[in-house]
Write a protein that holds these residues in place. Structure first.
Motif, PDB file in Angstrom:
ATOM      1  N   ASN A   1       0.835  -1.205   0.000  1.00 17.41           N
ATOM      2  CA  ASN A   1       0.000   0.000   0.000  1.00 17.41           C
ATOM      3  C   ASN A   1       0.871   1.256   0.000  1.00 17.41           C
ATOM      4  O   ASN A   1       0.609   2.198  -0.753  1.00 17.41           O
TER       5      ASN A   1
ATOM      6  N   ARG B   1       0.715   3.742  -3.252  1.00 16.57           N
ATOM      7  CA  ARG B   1      -0.110   4.931  -3.018  1.00 16.57           C
ATOM      8  C   ARG B   1       0.366   6.149  -3.802  1.00 16.57           C
ATOM      9  O   ARG B   1      -0.472   6.828  -4.407  1.00 16.57           O
ATOM     10  N   PRO B   2       1.653   6.477  -3.847  1.00 17.83           N
ATOM     11  CA  PRO B   2       2.061   7.685  -4.597  1.00 17.83           C
ATOM     12  C   PRO B   2       1.692   7.643  -6.081  1.00 17.83           C
ATOM     13  O   PRO B   2       1.445   8.686  -6.693  1.00 17.83           O
ATOM     14  N   GLU B   3       1.639   6.463  -6.661  1.00 21.78           N
ATOM     15  CA  GLU B   3       1.288   6.330  -8.079  1.00 21.78           C
ATOM     16  C   GLU B   3      -0.149   6.745  -8.361  1.00 21.78           C
ATOM     17  O   GLU B   3      -0.496   7.017  -9.502  1.00 21.78           O
ATOM     18  N   THR B   4      -0.989   6.773  -7.323  1.00 25.44           N
ATOM     19  CA  THR B   4      -2.408   7.068  -7.511  1.00 25.44           C
ATOM     20  C   THR B   4      -2.777   8.462  -7.008  1.00 25.44           C
ATOM     21  O   THR B   4      -3.965   8.761  -6.868  1.00 25.44           O
ATOM     22  N   ALA B   5      -1.784   9.309  -6.742  1.00 26.93           N
ATOM     23  CA  ALA B   5      -2.050  10.660  -6.224  1.00 26.93           C
ATOM     24  C   ALA B   5      -3.011  11.398  -7.149  1.00 26.93           C
ATOM     25  O   ALA B   5      -2.893  11.349  -8.370  1.00 26.93           O
TER      26      ALA B   5
ATOM     27  N   THR C   1      -6.208  10.738  -7.464  1.00 30.72           N
ATOM     28  CA  THR C   1      -7.341   9.904  -7.873  1.00 30.72           C
ATOM     29  C   THR C   1      -8.076   9.395  -6.634  1.00 30.72           C
ATOM     30  O   THR C   1      -7.569   9.497  -5.519  1.00 30.72           O
TER      31      THR C   1
ATOM     32  N   TYR D   1      -6.271   6.730  -4.467  1.00 30.03           N
ATOM     33  CA  TYR D   1      -5.351   7.197  -3.420  1.00 30.03           C
ATOM     34  C   TYR D   1      -6.043   7.147  -2.051  1.00 30.03           C
ATOM     35  O   TYR D   1      -5.447   6.716  -1.074  1.00 30.03           O
ATOM     36  N   SER D   2      -7.303   7.574  -2.023  1.00 30.94           N
ATOM     37  CA  SER D   2      -8.036   7.557  -0.747  1.00 30.94           C
ATOM     38  C   SER D   2      -8.235   6.130  -0.235  1.00 30.94           C
ATOM     39  O   SER D   2      -8.279   5.897   0.971  1.00 30.94           O
TER      40      SER D   2
ATOM     41  N   HIS E   1      -6.043   3.607  -0.711  1.00 31.83           N
ATOM     42  CA  HIS E   1      -4.763   3.203  -0.117  1.00 31.83           C
ATOM     43  C   HIS E   1      -4.631   3.806   1.282  1.00 31.83           C
ATOM     44  O   HIS E   1      -4.230   3.118   2.223  1.00 31.83           O
ATOM     45  N   THR E   2      -4.985   5.085   1.399  1.00 30.09           N
ATOM     46  CA  THR E   2      -4.922   5.744   2.705  1.00 30.09           C
ATOM     47  C   THR E   2      -5.862   5.064   3.693  1.00 30.09           C
ATOM     48  O   THR E   2      -5.513   4.863   4.862  1.00 30.09           O
TER      49      THR E   2
END
Length: 120
Positions: free
Chosen positions: A44, A48-52, A54, A57-58, A60-61
């Motif tokens: 995760n 996560r940075p790859e989906t910033a 979008t 991203y939330s 993964h968080t």
């Protein structure tokens, strides 16, 4: 190929990978009581940075926070378990934390499938 098609394909790939991570969190959580979730957590953090920017991203968080809050509750219950008086309360916290984590995994998976971002 237009940029929109590339973005949509990239977004679908990111969503599919997040689905796999939800399933991996569920499998490791249910079969190891969360002990093996550390492996999925590392993935995760890496992805996560790859989906910033979008909604993925939330998610993964959401998975990362779910893991760390689960750890906090399990450790707190562990400290209570050490005392004889706290043993019944520790069991209540352990069961509550387990149910809460199961809820977070299920809700996240369903919201991802419905293209909804998770609250952050």
């Amino acid at each position: 190929m237009s940029q929109e098609l590339v973005y949509e394909r990239g977004m679908e790939d990111a969503k599919q990978f997040a689905r796999i991570l939800y399933i991996a969190h569920a499998a490791t959580f249910f079969f190891s009581l969360g002990l093996l979730n550390v492996i999925v957590l590392i993935v995760n953090y890496i992805r996560r940075p790859e989906t910033a920017g979008t909604m993925v991203y939330s998610h993964h968080t959401w998975m990362i926070r779910s893991f760390w809050w689960y750890v906090v509750w399990m450790v707190a219950a562990g400290f209570l378990f050490i005392t004889l008086i706290g043993i019944p309360l520790a069991w209540v916290i352990w069961v509550g934390a387990w149910l809460w984590m199961a809820y977070r995994i299920i809700r996240g998976f369903l919201d991802l499938n419905n293209n909804r971002a998770m609250p952050v």
